[in-house]
Design an enzyme around this catalytic site. Structure first.
Site, mmCIF file in Angstrom:
data_model
loop_
_atom_site.group_PDB
_atom_site.id
_atom_site.type_symbol
_atom_site.label_atom_id
_atom_site.label_comp_id
_atom_site.label_asym_id
_atom_site.label_seq_id
_atom_site.Cartn_x
_atom_site.Cartn_y
_atom_site.Cartn_z
ATOM 1 N N GLU A 18 -4.136 -33.539 -45.187
ATOM 2 C CA GLU A 18 -3.198 -34.317 -44.380
ATOM 3 C C GLU A 18 -4.004 -35.157 -43.403
ATOM 4 O O GLU A 18 -4.645 -34.630 -42.496
ATOM 5 C CB GLU A 18 -2.244 -33.403 -43.612
ATOM 6 C CG GLU A 18 -1.240 -34.176 -42.759
ATOM 7 C CD GLU A 18 -0.395 -33.295 -41.844
ATOM 8 O OE1 GLU A 18 0.496 -33.852 -41.170
ATOM 9 O OE2 GLU A 18 -0.629 -32.070 -41.798
ATOM 10 N N ASP A 37 -7.816 -34.980 -38.168
ATOM 11 C CA ASP A 37 -7.481 -35.856 -37.044
ATOM 12 C C ASP A 37 -8.640 -35.803 -36.062
ATOM 13 O O ASP A 37 -9.398 -34.838 -36.062
ATOM 14 C CB ASP A 37 -6.179 -35.425 -36.366
ATOM 15 C CG ASP A 37 -5.458 -36.574 -35.672
ATOM 16 O OD1 ASP A 37 -6.081 -37.218 -34.796
ATOM 17 O OD2 ASP A 37 -4.285 -36.837 -35.981
ATOM 18 N N ASP A 67 -1.091 -44.609 -37.236
ATOM 19 C CA ASP A 67 -0.906 -45.703 -36.278
ATOM 20 C C ASP A 67 -0.653 -46.990 -37.066
ATOM 21 O O ASP A 67 -1.490 -47.390 -37.888
ATOM 22 C CB ASP A 67 -2.177 -45.839 -35.431
ATOM 23 C CG ASP A 67 -2.039 -46.856 -34.306
ATOM 24 O OD1 ASP A 67 -1.156 -47.737 -34.382
ATOM 25 O OD2 ASP A 67 -2.838 -46.783 -33.361
ATOM 26 N N ASP A 72 7.583 -44.448 -40.544
ATOM 27 C CA ASP A 72 8.838 -45.063 -40.120
ATOM 28 C C ASP A 72 8.694 -46.580 -40.048
ATOM 29 O O ASP A 72 9.682 -47.282 -39.877
ATOM 30 C CB ASP A 72 9.226 -44.564 -38.728
ATOM 31 C CG ASP A 72 8.199 -45.013 -37.689
ATOM 32 O OD1 ASP A 72 7.032 -44.596 -37.802
ATOM 33 O OD2 ASP A 72 8.548 -45.819 -36.801
#
Length: 215
Positions: free
Chosen positions: A45, A70, A119, A155
Site C-alpha cells: 500500500e 509512507d 497527494d 477522490d
C-alpha cells in the site's frame, strides 16, 4: 511535544516499522523473508497514511503479507500501533520515499500494489511528482509479477483522469474503472475499507473512484 516524543520513541522501537537508522532497513532490501520468514505473496500500500488498508487486509487474509509505505512517521505510527495490538505476523510499515521502492523490492516480486489517496498535486508544475505519472507507473510495472494488479483509490477527478492518460503510455492492460466505489451496486474488496480522509471526502459529497489494471 510530548506526543511527538512518544511517537518517535515508539517508531524507533517498534518491530512493525522499518525505517532508516534501523539495521533491518538496509538488510531487508529485496529480501522480505528476513521479516516475514515466509514467501507468501507481497501486497504493497503506497501513500498508506494511517495504514487502514494494510491493517484491515492483514487481519482478514493470513495467506498474504502486507507492507504499508509512507514517509510520514506520525501517520504510520497509528497503523503500527494497531498491528502491535493484534500481534500481526503478516504486516509491517516501511518508512521511505516512494521513489525508493525499487531499492526494496525485486523485479517481478510483488503481487498487488495499491496507491491509496495520493497527494493530487494540482499544480501543473508538480504533475511529475504525482505517484501515477509514467515514471512511477513503470516502476510499479517492473515490480509486479505477471498478472499482478495495480490499483488507484482517489477522490480527485483530475488525478484520476490524468492517471488514465498516463497508463496509456505503459504496458499495463485490462484497465477497469469504478467511478463510485461505495455505491449500492459496488461489492469491491476495497469498499470494505474507508480511511479517515475517505470518510471526510464522502461527507463533503465526493465519490470515491477506483482504477485497476494488470501486468
Amino acid at each position: 511535544m510530548k506526543n511527538k516524543l512518544i511517537r518517535y520513541s515508539f517508531n524507533e522501537n517498534s518491530k512493525y516499522i522499518i525505517q532508516e537508522g534501523k539495521e533491518i532497513y538496509d538488510n531487508i532490501k529485496k529480501n522480505w523473508t528476513i521479516y516475514f520468514k515466509n514467501d507468501k505473496p507481497l501486497n504493497i500500500e503506497l501513500a498508506c497514511g494511517y495504514g487502514e488498508h494494510t491493517t484491515h487486509f492483514s487481519i482478514n487474509n493470513f495467506k498474504n503479507n502486507y507492507i504499508g509505505v509512507d514517509i510520514k512517521g506520525a501517520r504510520i505510527y497509528k497503523g503500527a500501533k494497531k498491528l502491535q495490538e493484534i500481534k500481526s505476523s503478516n504486516a509491517v510499515f516501511l518508512r521511505t520515499y516512494i521513489e525508493n521502492i525499487d531499492d526494496f523490492f525485486e523485479e517481478k516480486s510483488v503481487s498487488n500494489i495499491l496507491i491509496s489517496f495520493p497527494d493530487p498535486r494540482p499544480k501543473k508544475r508538480d504533475f511529475k511528482k504525482r505517484l501515477t505519472n509514467v515514471f512511477f507507473l513503470n516502476k510499479y510495472y517492473n515490480l509486479l509479477k505477471k498478472n499482478g494488479e495495480l490499483t488507484l483509490k482517489t477522490d480527485d477527478k483530475s488525478l484520476f483522469e490524468f492517471s488514465l492518460e498516463e497508463l496509456k503510455k505503459t504496458k499495463f492492460k485490462n484497465i477497469i474503472i469504478n467511478n463510485n466505489l461505495h455505491s449500492n451496486q459496488s461489492n469491491h474488496k476495497f469498499s470494505e475499507v474507508k480511511t479517515k480522509y475517505e470518510k471526510k471526502f464522502m461527507r463533503n459529497g465526493l465519490s470515491i473512484k477506483l482504477l485497476t489494471c494488470t501486468k
